[in-house]
Design a protein around this motif. Structure first.
Motif, short mmCIF file in Angstrom:
data_model
loop_
_atom_site.label_atom_id
_atom_site.label_comp_id
_atom_site.label_asym_id
_atom_site.label_seq_id
_atom_site.Cartn_x
_atom_site.Cartn_y
_atom_site.Cartn_z
N MET A 7 -10.25 39.14 22.62
CA MET A 7 -11.20 40.01 23.29
C MET A 7 -11.12 41.42 22.72
O MET A 7 -12.14 42.05 22.41
N ASP A 8 -9.91 41.93 22.56
CA ASP A 8 -9.74 43.28 22.03
C ASP A 8 -10.28 43.41 20.62
O ASP A 8 -10.93 44.40 20.27
N LYS A 9 -10.01 42.39 19.78
CA LYS A 9 -10.45 42.44 18.39
C LYS A 9 -11.96 42.42 18.30
O LYS A 9 -12.56 43.13 17.47
N SER A 10 -12.62 41.65 19.13
CA SER A 10 -14.08 41.59 19.07
C SER A 10 -14.69 42.93 19.44
O SER A 10 -15.69 43.35 18.85
N MET B 69 -14.31 45.22 16.52
CA MET B 69 -15.30 44.92 15.49
C MET B 69 -16.66 45.51 15.86
O MET B 69 -17.38 46.01 14.98
N ALA B 70 -16.99 45.49 17.13
CA ALA B 70 -18.25 46.11 17.55
C ALA B 70 -18.26 47.60 17.22
O ALA B 70 -19.28 48.14 16.74
N GLU B 71 -17.15 48.25 17.45
CA GLU B 71 -17.05 49.67 17.13
C GLU B 71 -17.19 49.90 15.63
O GLU B 71 -17.85 50.86 15.18
N LEU B 72 -16.60 49.01 14.82
CA LEU B 72 -16.71 49.12 13.36
C LEU B 72 -18.15 48.88 12.91
O LEU B 72 -18.62 49.53 11.97
N TYR B 73 -18.83 47.97 13.55
CA TYR B 73 -20.23 47.72 13.21
C TYR B 73 -21.06 48.99 13.41
O TYR B 73 -21.90 49.35 12.58
N VAL B 74 -20.82 49.67 14.54
CA VAL B 74 -21.56 50.90 14.82
C VAL B 74 -21.22 51.96 13.79
O VAL B 74 -22.10 52.65 13.26
N GLU B 75 -19.94 52.09 13.48
CA GLU B 75 -19.52 53.06 12.47
C GLU B 75 -20.13 52.74 11.11
O GLU B 75 -20.43 53.64 10.32
N GLY B 76 -20.33 51.45 10.84
CA GLY B 76 -20.90 51.02 9.56
C GLY B 76 -22.41 51.19 9.48
O GLY B 76 -23.00 50.96 8.43
N GLY B 77 -23.03 51.58 10.59
CA GLY B 77 -24.45 51.90 10.56
C GLY B 77 -25.40 50.78 10.93
O GLY B 77 -26.59 50.84 10.59
N CYS B 78 -24.93 49.77 11.66
CA CYS B 78 -25.86 48.71 12.08
C CYS B 78 -26.86 49.28 13.08
O CYS B 78 -26.57 50.24 13.78
N ASP B 79 -28.03 48.67 13.13
CA ASP B 79 -29.06 49.11 14.06
C ASP B 79 -28.90 48.47 15.42
O ASP B 79 -29.39 49.00 16.43
N ALA B 80 -28.26 47.32 15.47
CA ALA B 80 -28.04 46.62 16.73
C ALA B 80 -26.93 45.59 16.52
O ALA B 80 -26.60 45.22 15.39
#
Length: 247
Positions: A18-21, A24-35
């Motif tokens: 749960m923590d890792k997922s 990863m969501a935080e990394l996705y946002v940092e990486g510039g995903c739109d959603a």
């Protein structure tokens, strides 16, 4: 079609932990995903490819309490309020949680669109409509009439099959299929964005979707393989974003 397509990053909620997922969501946002397409793992992921199904099953072995999944997602949204999250839900999951309870939760946490391929229970649809929760319909290359009609009526976006499945990758597969499907949807009256997903592995795939007329694309396993290497994950996302802009 926008000059730069939207990048939607798939997240297997609860995997590998749960923590890792959430990390990863935080990394996705940092990486510039739109959603972020954030799944709630179902008991039976019968619509998924083996790779994703295995991740869902692994998550449920560690935690099968949807209240915990909901609480962690809500905490993420509170911490990263600018993040656009699109939950991916199976009908059985909605029934397990309760349609009204889930609709209220989604509304309270700023998530007004979900992705599903199998929700057709009238009571669920009624509750979602009552709370303004939109469903992004899935359309395959088979262009089933029922799916096309749902796409025409969509008020959010349409999820279109992006790449041929293994069984479809025959020597005579028509690589104009995606372009033809997208053009057909537009002729039928689809005016909302059409995002393409499934089987996207390379920047060439993204360029192909852009050329075919897609408005956005989903990345799943092509990002998940870098879960243990945040720097490579962000680098991969940057390459995909450049491809989506035609650079």
């Amino acid at each position: 079609m926008a000059d730069t397509m939207k990048l939607i990053a798939y997240l297997s909620g609860g995997y590998p932990t749960m923590d890792k997922s959430v990390t990863m969501a935080e990394l996705y946002v940092e990486g510039g995903c739109d959603a972020i397409e954030w799944n709630f793992p179902p008991r039976n992921p019968y619509l998924e490819a083996d790779y994703i199904a295995e991740k869902m099953e692994a998550a449920r072995r560690q935690c099968d309490d949807y209240s915990i999944y909901m609480e962690r997602l809500a905490r993420f949204k509170e911490k990263v309020p600018q993040a656009v999250v699109i939950p991916m839900l199976y009908q059985e999951t909605v029934l397990d949680i309760g349609a009204e309870k889930l609709a209220v939760y989604l509304k309270e946490n700023g998530m007004n669109t979900i992705i599903t391929a199998d929700i057709d229970e009238p009571d669920i649809l009624k509750e979602f409509d009552r709370y303004g929760i939109m469903i992004a319909p899935f359309v395959s290359f088979q262009m089933e009439e029922k799916a096309v009609k749902k796409a025409v009526g969509s008020r959010g976006f349409v999820y279109m099959q992006a790449m041929p499945t293994a069984a479809e990758r025959t020597p005579d597969f028509d690589w104009d299929t995606l372009k033809n499907c997208l053009e057909t949807l537009r002729r039928r009256g689809v005016s909302c964005p059409v995002y393409c997903g499934g089987g996207i592995r390379t920047v060439e795939d993204v360029a192909f979707i852009k050329k075919s007329g897609g408005d956005g694309f989903f990345l799943g396993s092509s990002l998940m393989e870098y879960y243990d290497d945040p720097a490579r994950l962000k680098a991969a996302m940057e390459l995909f974003r450049l491809a989506s802009a035609g650079e």
